[in-house]
Design a protein around this motif. Structure first.
Motif, mmCIF file in Angstrom:
data_model
loop_
_atom_site.group_PDB
_atom_site.id
_atom_site.type_symbol
_atom_site.label_atom_id
_atom_site.label_comp_id
_atom_site.label_asym_id
_atom_site.label_seq_id
_atom_site.Cartn_x
_atom_site.Cartn_y
_atom_site.Cartn_z
ATOM 1 N N ILE A 70 0.989 -1.265 0.068
ATOM 2 C CA ILE A 70 -0.136 0.095 0.006
ATOM 3 C C ILE A 70 0.953 1.302 -0.026
ATOM 4 O O ILE A 70 2.134 1.131 0.461
ATOM 5 N N ALA A 71 0.374 2.436 -0.384
ATOM 6 C CA ALA A 71 1.064 3.537 -0.566
ATOM 7 C C ALA A 71 0.117 4.783 0.426
ATOM 8 O O ALA A 71 -1.109 4.653 0.209
ATOM 9 N N ILE A 72 0.787 5.329 1.186
ATOM 10 C CA ILE A 72 0.264 6.322 1.833
ATOM 11 C C ILE A 72 0.712 7.731 1.631
ATOM 12 O O ILE A 72 2.094 7.826 1.371
ATOM 13 N N GLN A 73 -0.001 8.376 1.022
ATOM 14 C CA GLN A 73 0.486 9.841 0.549
ATOM 15 C C GLN A 73 0.032 10.879 1.651
ATOM 16 O O GLN A 73 -1.202 11.098 1.920
ATOM 17 N N LEU A 74 0.978 11.925 2.087
ATOM 18 C CA LEU A 74 0.582 12.916 3.126
ATOM 19 C C LEU A 74 0.953 14.053 2.401
ATOM 20 O O LEU A 74 2.029 14.223 2.081
ATOM 21 N N CYS A 75 0.145 15.116 2.074
ATOM 22 C CA CYS A 75 0.209 16.069 1.433
ATOM 23 C C CYS A 75 0.295 17.378 2.268
ATOM 24 O O CYS A 75 -0.379 17.274 3.225
ATOM 25 N N THR A 76 1.243 18.361 2.226
ATOM 26 C CA THR A 76 1.677 19.481 3.205
ATOM 27 C C THR A 76 2.174 20.669 2.673
ATOM 28 O O THR A 76 2.786 20.558 1.528
ATOM 29 N N TYR A 77 1.992 21.457 3.461
ATOM 30 C CA TYR A 77 2.711 22.933 3.272
ATOM 31 C C TYR A 77 2.960 23.347 4.489
ATOM 32 O O TYR A 77 1.996 23.847 5.333
ATOM 33 N N ASN A 78 4.155 23.208 4.781
ATOM 34 C CA ASN A 78 4.937 24.010 5.902
ATOM 35 C C ASN A 78 4.143 23.569 7.198
ATOM 36 O O ASN A 78 3.788 24.190 8.261
ATOM 37 N N ARG A 79 3.835 22.011 7.575
ATOM 38 C CA ARG A 79 3.279 21.719 8.784
ATOM 39 C C ARG A 79 4.228 20.657 9.213
ATOM 40 O O ARG A 79 3.842 19.365 9.377
ATOM 41 N N TYR A 80 5.264 21.081 9.751
ATOM 42 C CA TYR A 80 6.390 20.197 10.333
ATOM 43 C C TYR A 80 5.636 19.326 11.595
ATOM 44 O O TYR A 80 5.929 17.985 11.582
ATOM 45 N N GLU A 81 5.293 19.932 12.497
ATOM 46 C CA GLU A 81 4.761 19.099 13.617
ATOM 47 C C GLU A 81 3.625 18.344 13.231
ATOM 48 O O GLU A 81 3.494 17.264 14.019
ATOM 49 N N GLU A 82 2.650 18.848 12.518
ATOM 50 C CA GLU A 82 1.592 18.124 12.154
ATOM 51 C C GLU A 82 1.840 16.707 11.314
ATOM 52 O O GLU A 82 1.111 15.536 11.718
ATOM 53 N N ILE A 83 2.940 16.636 10.699
ATOM 54 C CA ILE A 83 3.451 15.601 9.808
ATOM 55 C C ILE A 83 4.031 14.584 10.609
ATOM 56 O O ILE A 83 4.086 13.404 10.746
ATOM 57 N N ARG A 84 4.892 15.254 11.561
ATOM 58 C CA ARG A 84 5.569 14.252 12.445
ATOM 59 C C ARG A 84 4.750 13.644 13.435
ATOM 60 O O ARG A 84 4.600 12.405 13.668
ATOM 61 N N GLU A 85 3.549 14.262 13.880
ATOM 62 C CA GLU A 85 2.613 13.682 14.647
ATOM 63 C C GLU A 85 1.581 12.543 13.984
ATOM 64 O O GLU A 85 1.484 11.736 14.387
ATOM 65 N N THR A 86 1.439 12.915 12.592
ATOM 66 C CA THR A 86 0.574 11.978 12.030
ATOM 67 C C THR A 86 1.378 10.571 11.606
ATOM 68 O O THR A 86 0.936 9.443 11.664
ATOM 69 N N VAL A 87 2.790 10.692 11.252
ATOM 70 C CA VAL A 87 3.410 9.596 11.062
ATOM 71 C C VAL A 87 3.878 8.727 12.261
ATOM 72 O O VAL A 87 3.529 7.669 12.206
ATOM 73 N N GLU A 88 4.120 9.583 13.254
ATOM 74 C CA GLU A 88 4.253 8.870 14.782
ATOM 75 C C GLU A 88 2.952 8.048 15.009
ATOM 76 O O GLU A 88 2.938 6.879 15.420
ATOM 77 N N ALA A 89 1.675 8.595 14.765
ATOM 78 C CA ALA A 89 0.478 7.836 14.992
ATOM 79 C C ALA A 89 0.289 6.582 13.924
ATOM 80 O O ALA A 89 -0.097 5.713 14.557
ATOM 81 N N LEU A 90 0.583 6.955 12.748
ATOM 82 C CA LEU A 90 0.699 5.685 11.831
ATOM 83 C C LEU A 90 1.533 4.572 12.464
ATOM 84 O O LEU A 90 1.099 3.665 12.193
ATOM 85 N N ILE A 91 2.588 4.782 12.673
ATOM 86 C CA ILE A 91 3.522 3.977 13.099
ATOM 87 C C ILE A 91 2.933 3.066 14.521
ATOM 88 O O ILE A 91 2.978 1.826 14.624
ATOM 89 N N GLU A 92 2.212 3.739 15.247
ATOM 90 C CA GLU A 92 1.765 3.251 16.438
ATOM 91 C C GLU A 92 0.406 2.391 16.220
ATOM 92 O O GLU A 92 0.435 1.229 16.747
ATOM 93 N N HIS A 93 -0.410 2.867 15.226
ATOM 94 C CA HIS A 93 -1.757 2.281 15.202
ATOM 95 C C HIS A 93 -1.830 1.591 13.844
ATOM 96 O O HIS A 93 -2.994 0.875 13.786
ATOM 97 N N LEU A 94 -1.024 1.732 12.996
ATOM 98 C CA LEU A 94 -1.321 0.894 11.575
ATOM 99 C C LEU A 94 -1.021 -0.530 11.665
ATOM 100 O O LEU A 94 0.275 -0.863 11.942
#
Length: 70
Positions: free
Chosen positions: A8-32
């Motif tokens: 599967i491919a997970i695509q995260l689109c962002t514009y200058n949202r460093y903390e939000e991307i970090r938190e999102t990926v940490e949540a994916l690692i923990e819960h996926l």
């Protein structure tokens, strides 16, 4: 019946949202719940300023799965 799970491919689109991307990926690692070798992560940046993508690439969380930065 599926013999093997697909990649599967997970695509995260962002514009200058460093903390939000970090938190999102940490949540994916923990819960996926999916085989690690079957996940590809893509971070798509919309021309954020201040070396944003370079800062993201230095985060250890992006070493969990193969990650492409676009």
């Amino acid at each position: 019946m599926i013999k093997e799970l697909p990649t599967i491919a997970i695509q995260l689109c962002t514009y200058n949202r460093y903390e939000e991307i970090r938190e999102t990926v940490e949540a994916l690692i923990e819960h996926l719940i999916y085989p690690k070798d079957k996940i590809r992560l893509y971070v798509c940046d919309d021309s954020s300023p201040d070396n944003y993508v370079q800062r993201l690439k230095r985060l250890k969380i992006f070493k969990h799965w193969p990650t492409g930065f676009l």
